[in-house]
Design a protein around this motif. Structure first.
Motif, PDB file in Angstrom:
ATOM      1  N   TRP A 155      39.059  38.084  42.003  1.00  0.00           N
ATOM      2  CA  TRP A 155      39.740  39.197  42.692  1.00  0.00           C
ATOM      3  C   TRP A 155      38.846  39.768  43.794  1.00  0.00           C
ATOM      4  O   TRP A 155      39.334  40.130  44.866  1.00  0.00           O
ATOM      5  N   GLN A 156      37.539  39.829  43.553  1.00  0.00           N
ATOM      6  CA  GLN A 156      36.629  40.304  44.600  1.00  0.00           C
ATOM      7  C   GLN A 156      36.685  39.373  45.814  1.00  0.00           C
ATOM      8  O   GLN A 156      36.601  39.828  46.963  1.00  0.00           O
ATOM      9  N   ALA A 157      36.835  38.077  45.567  1.00  0.00           N
ATOM     10  CA  ALA A 157      36.849  37.103  46.654  1.00  0.00           C
ATOM     11  C   ALA A 157      38.161  37.123  47.436  1.00  0.00           C
ATOM     12  O   ALA A 157      38.161  37.037  48.672  1.00  0.00           O
ATOM     13  N   ASP A 158      39.288  37.224  46.738  1.00  0.00           N
ATOM     14  CA  ASP A 158      40.586  37.001  47.383  1.00  0.00           C
ATOM     15  C   ASP A 158      41.559  38.161  47.270  1.00  0.00           C
ATOM     16  O   ASP A 158      42.638  38.134  47.884  1.00  0.00           O
ATOM     17  N   GLY A 159      41.210  39.192  46.487  1.00  0.00           N
ATOM     18  CA  GLY A 159      42.175  40.245  46.206  1.00  0.00           C
ATOM     19  C   GLY A 159      42.661  40.991  47.421  1.00  0.00           C
ATOM     20  O   GLY A 159      43.865  41.307  47.532  1.00  0.00           O
ATOM     21  N   ALA A 160      41.785  41.310  48.355  1.00  0.00           N
ATOM     22  CA  ALA A 160      42.208  42.084  49.537  1.00  0.00           C
ATOM     23  C   ALA A 160      43.227  41.295  50.347  1.00  0.00           C
ATOM     24  O   ALA A 160      44.243  41.854  50.798  1.00  0.00           O
ATOM     25  N   TRP A 161      42.973  39.983  50.518  1.00  0.00           N
ATOM     26  CA  TRP A 161      43.927  39.175  51.283  1.00  0.00           C
ATOM     27  C   TRP A 161      45.253  39.070  50.534  1.00  0.00           C
ATOM     28  O   TRP A 161      46.327  39.182  51.140  1.00  0.00           O
ATOM     29  N   ILE A 162      45.199  38.848  49.234  1.00  0.00           N
ATOM     30  CA  ILE A 162      46.431  38.719  48.447  1.00  0.00           C
ATOM     31  C   ILE A 162      47.255  40.001  48.508  1.00  0.00           C
ATOM     32  O   ILE A 162      48.487  39.960  48.659  1.00  0.00           O
ATOM     33  N   THR A 163      46.592  41.137  48.403  1.00  0.00           N
ATOM     34  CA  THR A 163      47.298  42.424  48.476  1.00  0.00           C
ATOM     35  C   THR A 163      48.006  42.581  49.816  1.00  0.00           C
ATOM     36  O   THR A 163      49.119  43.122  49.886  1.00  0.00           O
ATOM     37  N   ALA A 164      47.380  42.100  50.870  1.00  0.00           N
ATOM     38  CA  ALA A 164      47.946  42.236  52.214  1.00  0.00           C
ATOM     39  C   ALA A 164      49.004  41.181  52.515  1.00  0.00           C
ATOM     40  O   ALA A 164      49.687  41.280  53.549  1.00  0.00           O
ATOM     41  N   HIS A 165      49.178  40.206  51.635  1.00  0.00           N
ATOM     42  CA  HIS A 165      50.135  39.120  51.883  1.00  0.00           C
ATOM     43  C   HIS A 165      50.984  38.875  50.634  1.00  0.00           C
ATOM     44  O   HIS A 165      50.899  37.823  49.996  1.00  0.00           O
ATOM     45  N   PRO A 166      51.821  39.839  50.277  1.00  0.00           N
ATOM     46  CA  PRO A 166      52.664  39.662  49.089  1.00  0.00           C
ATOM     47  C   PRO A 166      53.589  38.458  49.240  1.00  0.00           C
ATOM     48  O   PRO A 166      54.090  38.182  50.334  1.00  0.00           O
ATOM     49  N   GLY A 167      53.777  37.748  48.139  1.00  0.00           N
ATOM     50  CA  GLY A 167      54.667  36.594  48.143  1.00  0.00           C
ATOM     51  C   GLY A 167      54.038  35.319  48.657  1.00  0.00           C
ATOM     52  O   GLY A 167      54.714  34.293  48.742  1.00  0.00           O
ATOM     53  N   ALA A 168      52.736  35.341  48.973  1.00  0.00           N
ATOM     54  CA  ALA A 168      52.105  34.167  49.559  1.00  0.00           C
ATOM     55  C   ALA A 168      51.712  33.124  48.523  1.00  0.00           C
ATOM     56  O   ALA A 168      51.468  31.969  48.879  1.00  0.00           O
ATOM     57  N   LEU A 169      51.656  33.513  47.244  1.00  0.00           N
ATOM     58  CA  LEU A 169      51.205  32.600  46.196  1.00  0.00           C
ATOM     59  C   LEU A 169      52.344  32.232  45.257  1.00  0.00           C
ATOM     60  O   LEU A 169      53.301  32.992  45.088  1.00  0.00           O
ATOM     61  N   GLY A 170      52.207  31.077  44.629  1.00  0.00           N
ATOM     62  CA  GLY A 170      53.149  30.681  43.601  1.00  0.00           C
ATOM     63  C   GLY A 170      53.038  31.576  42.381  1.00  0.00           C
ATOM     64  O   GLY A 170      52.021  32.256  42.172  1.00  0.00           O
ATOM     65  N   ASP A 171      54.075  31.580  41.556  1.00  0.00           N
ATOM     66  CA  ASP A 171      54.141  32.521  40.430  1.00  0.00           C
ATOM     67  C   ASP A 171      52.981  32.355  39.458  1.00  0.00           C
ATOM     68  O   ASP A 171      52.438  33.345  38.963  1.00  0.00           O
ATOM     69  N   ASP A 172      52.600  31.100  39.141  1.00  0.00           N
ATOM     70  CA  ASP A 172      51.563  30.903  38.127  1.00  0.00           C
ATOM     71  C   ASP A 172      50.206  31.416  38.593  1.00  0.00           C
ATOM     72  O   ASP A 172      49.504  32.127  37.860  1.00  0.00           O
TER      73      ASP A 172
END
Length: 414
Positions: free
Chosen positions: A275-292
């Motif tokens: 989460w420290q590595a990728d969390g900020a980007w993931i938060t800013a890009h909802p829906g970018a990842l698969g469900d699992d």
């Protein structure tokens, strides 16, 4: 391979579940050495000059600039005579061991069609198994080299933590991330080691067979394996011992609840760092990842600093105990619980396999240790026999692996 092909690389059929981009070659060799003529499939976490790093996520790829320089380990392979065939797919942000990417599909498993290929070094593994590359350059945090090696009948090597610099490599969990590689034979794996490992770890061991003074087995980890795979593994170890290639194994007692505690600590630290590595980007890009994968990152976001600190303390105790066992010894165990799951397996079946796999695979990263997965033939689909050595014994471990001359086919029940 003729001289022109060695310089330019073979033409590779493009499969988007295996490759993000390929060339003829994508990048040429920069010198000559032990890897002359070898093609490399580079996991899409490594910087390659003139290309973007995508991490298996199209939305992330779209926002990345082209890298001005390659990761040092990529350049080292090129200087040793290897050319880059292409950039190969990874599971999203490397946070999976299934070999399925929600955007690019599931990479094939040529050794067991109809079954998953394993990840997160899914693209490099498939490229090597298909014969489209001799070397798959990847990373291993929780088994991302060893799992696809086992599933596809390949040799998969995880280096001692910190032995190979990871600058220019997209991180997942730096406390456990290592550079590793997949090949079709141990000799090629040793050649890669001679190029990438520092001299202290890549030199020839004192024993010509690379044999450890002791071999240890861990019944609490073995019990996670499926019965048929465990029987195959046990028979293989018996044969190697009878042939004088392995010393008689000593069993180490580790209570199941302690293994569970170690796994929980590993998983907690990995999640917190992911989460420290990728969390900020993931938060800013909802829906970018698969469900699992998104479900794993959602759980990772909930890990507190206090929980992570407590888990690090447990992980430190685990490392001390593991490295004590490995002093002058090699741990031998099944690489993963069994053959690759079927592509039609349900999410519940995949989760069960994932849980048991990670409990077995977390031992090497907790110890910061090198590990090699070797093909174990004879079941319904490929499986693996894993050797784990003490940190810094990379060369000796590969020498021992080569001396074992695996795979030796064993018929079930033989």
């Amino acid at each position: 391979m003729d001289a022109k092909q060695a310089r330019e690389g073979p033409t590779v059929a493009f499969d988007r579940s295996v490759w993000r981009v390929v060339g003829t070659p994508l990048a040429p060799a920069l010198g000559s050495g032990p890897l002359d003529g070898c093609g490399v499939a580079v996991k899409d976490l490594f910087a390659v000059a003139g290309h973007r790093v995508g991490g298996g996520v199209p939305a992330f790829l779209a926002g990345q600039p082209s890298r001005l320089a390659s990761a040092a380990c990529v350049t080292a392979l090129q200087r040793a005579g290897a050319h880059l065939v292409g950039i190969a797919q990874t599971d999203e942000f490397a946070y999976s061991i299934a070999g399925r990417n929600a955007h690019y599909g599931a990479a094939p498993n040529p050794a067991a069609p109809g079954r998953l290929g394993g990840g997160s070094s899914s693209g490099p593994a498939a490229a090597v198994a298909l014969g489209q590359a001799e070397i798959g350059l990847g990373t291993d945090t929780a088994g991302s080299i060893r799992v696809p090696a086992s599933y596809q009948g390949l040799v998969g090597f995880r280096s001692t933590h910190g032995a190979i610099k990871t600058e220019g490599v997209l991180p997942l969990a730096p406390s456990f991330d290592t550079v590793g590689w997949l090949t079709r034979d141990v000799a090629t794996s040793r050649a890669v080691a001679s190029v990438l490992l520092p001299p202290a770890l890549s030199g020839s061991p004192s024993s010509p067979a690379g044999q450890a003074a002791r071999i240890i087995r861990l019944p609490s980890a073995e019990r996670l394996a499926e019965p048929a795979t465990l029987a195959l593994f046990t028979e293989q170890v018996r044969r190697l011992t009878a042939a004088g290639l392995l010393p008689a194994a000593e069993q180490v007692s580790l209570p199941q609840e302690t293994l569970e505690e170690w796994f929980d600590a590993f998983r907690t630290v990995q999640a917190h760092e992911a989460w420290q590595a990728d969390g900020a980007w993931i938060t800013a890009h909802p829906g970018a990842l698969g469900d699992d994968v998104m479900a794993r990152f959602t759980a990772a976001a909930a890990v507190t600093g206090s929980q992570a600190a407590d888990a690090r303390a447990v992980a430190a105790r685990a490392r001390a105990e593991l490295t004590g066992w490995l002093d002058g010894a090699v741990l031998v165990l099944p690489t993963v619980p069994g053959p690759a799951p079927l592509r039609t397996a349900s999410p519940a079946e995949i989760d069960d396999v994932r849980g048991r796999t990670l409990r077995m695979c977390c031992l090497a990263p907790l110890a910061g240790a090198p590990a090699v997965s070797l093909p174990l033939a004879g079941g319904v689909a490929p499986a693996g026999l894993c050797l784990v050595g003490a940190p810094g014994t990379d060369a000796a471990l590969l020498t021992l692996a080569e001396a074992l001359r695996l795979p030796i086919r064993i018929r079930p029940g033989q």
